[in-house]
Scaffold this motif. Structure first.
Motif, mmCIF file in Angstrom:
data_model
loop_
_atom_site.group_PDB
_atom_site.id
_atom_site.type_symbol
_atom_site.label_atom_id
_atom_site.label_comp_id
_atom_site.label_asym_id
_atom_site.label_seq_id
_atom_site.Cartn_x
_atom_site.Cartn_y
_atom_site.Cartn_z
ATOM 1 N N ASN A 197 -115.476 -0.232 -40.738
ATOM 2 C CA ASN A 197 -116.627 -1.055 -41.093
ATOM 3 C C ASN A 197 -116.298 -1.906 -42.318
ATOM 4 O OD1 ASN A 197 -119.094 -0.243 -39.356
ATOM 5 N ND2 ASN A 197 -118.190 1.730 -39.924
ATOM 6 N N SER A 217 -127.220 1.856 -46.734
ATOM 7 C CA SER A 217 -127.596 2.272 -45.378
ATOM 8 C C SER A 217 -126.362 2.449 -44.501
ATOM 9 C CB SER A 217 -128.535 1.237 -44.753
ATOM 10 O OG SER A 217 -129.725 1.117 -45.500
ATOM 11 N N ILE A 218 -125.420 1.541 -44.620
ATOM 12 C CA ILE A 218 -124.188 1.637 -43.826
ATOM 13 C C ILE A 218 -123.268 2.707 -44.400
ATOM 14 C CG2 ILE A 218 -122.093 0.363 -43.154
ATOM 15 C CD1 ILE A 218 -123.876 -2.116 -42.931
ATOM 16 N N ARG A 219 -123.298 2.855 -45.706
ATOM 17 C CA ARG A 219 -122.442 3.853 -46.352
ATOM 18 C C ARG A 219 -122.845 5.278 -45.983
ATOM 19 N NH1 ARG A 219 -122.144 1.942 -51.971
ATOM 20 N NH2 ARG A 219 -120.164 0.873 -51.611
ATOM 21 N N LYS A 220 -124.095 5.493 -45.611
ATOM 22 C CA LYS A 220 -124.538 6.822 -45.180
ATOM 23 C C LYS A 220 -123.785 7.263 -43.925
ATOM 24 C CE LYS A 220 -129.238 6.638 -47.079
ATOM 25 N NZ LYS A 220 -130.680 6.550 -46.752
ATOM 26 N N ASN A 221 -123.516 6.312 -43.037
ATOM 27 C CA ASN A 221 -122.787 6.616 -41.801
ATOM 28 C C ASN A 221 -121.279 6.497 -41.969
ATOM 29 O OD1 ASN A 221 -125.193 7.005 -40.267
ATOM 30 N ND2 ASN A 221 -125.424 4.775 -40.121
ATOM 31 N N ASP A 222 -120.864 5.663 -42.931
ATOM 32 C CA ASP A 222 -119.439 5.469 -43.171
ATOM 33 C C ASP A 222 -119.200 5.333 -44.676
ATOM 34 O OD1 ASP A 222 -116.780 4.877 -43.263
ATOM 35 O OD2 ASP A 222 -116.898 2.988 -42.161
ATOM 36 N N ASN A 242 -109.949 6.063 -43.200
ATOM 37 C CA ASN A 242 -109.918 6.970 -42.051
ATOM 38 C C ASN A 242 -108.557 6.976 -41.373
ATOM 39 O OD1 ASN A 242 -110.959 8.823 -40.195
ATOM 40 N ND2 ASN A 242 -111.806 7.223 -38.862
ATOM 41 N N GLN A 246 -117.009 -4.833 -37.446
ATOM 42 C CA GLN A 246 -116.475 -3.544 -37.000
ATOM 43 C C GLN A 246 -115.194 -3.797 -36.210
ATOM 44 O OE1 GLN A 246 -120.061 -1.831 -35.020
ATOM 45 N NE2 GLN A 246 -119.910 -0.251 -36.597
#
Length: 477
Positions: free
Chosen positions: A27, A50-55, A144, A252
């Protein structure tokens, strides 16, 4: 034997699942030409969080021009500290260098870059070692288990320098963009994802994609282009988010077995978002606590809806305050193109003309004035300058916008222009620095800041109306 066969069969059955597990999504959030829009940072921070919560490893990049456009930032006691502090707080990982990074001169950018928790990335710049600017040509990141390479590039104008006053970049060399990019082809073999982070403009980015197809993604700025959806050129994804934090681009990239197998991007609205982060809002509120900047200067009687109307306002004040016959303003120096009727504050005025340029006076014949107007257009990315005290009609070649086929001068009332007379022509010091045109008499600096003179002029007017003021006619044929 049967046992070995079963084991081999089972290993083949599970092989697709093992391959699927190797597919990874990277991301990337990117912005460009934020121009010190600190007021939108609480909204940007919410989107990032908000995006950092998932990534948690989301990569955040800027394509340059982080400063210039907001006096709260640009006239801060330590120029651009508010933007630097906010970018640090949000967690930016890297930034290209924009031409406006140098508006506070080399010392201002040195302070800005050295206070940043992220690196400024630019390969076609060579600062003198004594300048101690915190910049590097490229940077590798790992997310990752995926290695990401980022190469940075800054634009150069027709004079071989970025679009800023040449005095602002003394001691720095700048090299050709494409020639520099070609030297870093080796990066392709060192990473899984290769990104070109540029401040060169959308058209240049498309050309880069054609000539250097080994990049996976080009994140660009400078032209303030809004690129929506998946914009592929020669297989290279190109993105840009207009300007002033109206949007952030969410890209992405899917990587499988160390190869990019898919890439998508979409613009997320920032300016119109309603959600904010309280801690970032508190920082912005502190930086915005400046009552002098909110002081009304003049009443604008009718909505101004074009760059030329606002440019005429700049020219008119400069002309009247210097007793010049004619005033000229480069189009790129007019920083917004609409203003609603009502009070124009100190902050509004300094946003319109944020550069702190000084006034320079020429004595020019009509023919020399024509040469100045044409040369100014050429060095201002083929945008015709605004003028007061006269008007002109310029004809541009439709096949080559850099070619001027003719220019006719008139008095503002439309009557013929005396081409043999010598006129007092006032410009800002940026125009004087970039233009090289034939003129017999030497120009003189007035050692007065244009925006200061304009402010004094407007304060004495109380009310002004520049609706419909347009002294430039462009003909394309």
């Amino acid at each position: 034997m049967k046992t070995l066969f079963k084991a081999a069969l089972l290993s083949l059955l599970f092989l697709p699942n093992l391959q699927a597990e190797e597919k990874k999504t990277i991301n990337i959030l990117s912005v460009n030409d934020m121009h010190a829009s600190i007021e939108h940072f609480p909204k940007l921070a919410y989107i990032v969080d908000s995006i950092r919560k998932n990534d948690p490893d989301v990569l955040i990049l800027s394509a340059g021009d982080n400063r210039t456009g907001n006096p709260l930032n640009d006239r801060y006691e330590d120029p651009s500290y508010p933007m630097t502090a906010l970018m640090n707080a949000v967690g930016f990982n890297g930034s290209a260098i924009g031409n406006h990074e140098f508006d506070a001169t080399v010392s201002g950018f040195r302070s800005q870059s050295n206070q940043s928790n992220f690196k400024y990335i630019c390969a076609n710049i060579e600062p003198n070692d004594t300048l101690k600017i915190n910049v590097q040509p490229f940077k590798f990141f790992e997310r990752n288990g995926v290695k990401i390479g980022v190469l940075g590039i800054i634009q150069r104008g027709t004079n071989g320098l970025p679009d800023t006053h040449p005095n602002n970049i003394k001691g720095i060399k700048f090299y050709p963009e494409e020639e520099t990019i070609a030297k870093y082809k080796w990066m392709r073999e060192q990473c899984d994802v290769l990104i070109l982070l540029t401040h060169c403009g959308y058209e240049a980015d498309v050309e880069f994609a054609k000539k250097f197809p080994y990049f996976d993604l080009i994140i660009g700025g400078h032209s303030h282009t809004k690129v929506e959806g998946v914009d592929l050129h020669n297989g290279v994804l190109v993105t840009q988010t207009e300007n002033k934090l109206k949007y952030v681009s969410h890209t992405q990239i899917e990587v499988e077995n160390n190869k990019v197998v898919n890439k998508t991007t979409k613009l997320l609205p920032v300016k119109k978002s309603k959600n904010t982060v309280a801690s970032i809002q508190a920082m912005v509120d502190k930086f915005s606590d400046n009552k002098e900047l909110q002081r009304p200067v003049v009443m604008i009687d009718e909505d101004l809806t074009t760059f030329n109307e606002l440019g005429y306002l700049l020219c008119d004040g400069l002309q009247k305050m210097t007793d010049a016959d004619i005033a000229i303003q480069n189009f790129g120096g007019i920083r917004y193109g609409e203003f609603p009727k009502g009070n124009m504050t100190v902050n509004d005025l300094l946003r319109l003309d944020p550069f702190g340029n000084e006034a320079v006076m020429y004595e020019l014949t009509g023919e020399e004035l024509k040469s100045l107007l044409i040369d100014c257009r050429l060095h201002d990315e083929d945008r015709s300058p605004v003028i007061s005290g006269a008007k002109y009609e310029i004809t541009i070649d439709k096949k080559n916008k850099q070619k001027v086929k003719g220019l006719k001068l008139y008095q503002e009332n439309g009557k013929p222009f005396d081409m043999k007379r010598v006129y007092k022509v006032v410009v800002n010091s940026y125009i004087a620095s970039i233009c090289d045109f034939p003129h017999e008499r030497d120009e003189k600096s007035l050692f007065k800041v244009c925006s200061d003179m304009l402010m004094e002029y407007l304060e004495n007017q109380k009310h002004v109306n520049y609706k419909g003021k347009d002294t430039v006619k462009e003909i394309i044929k």
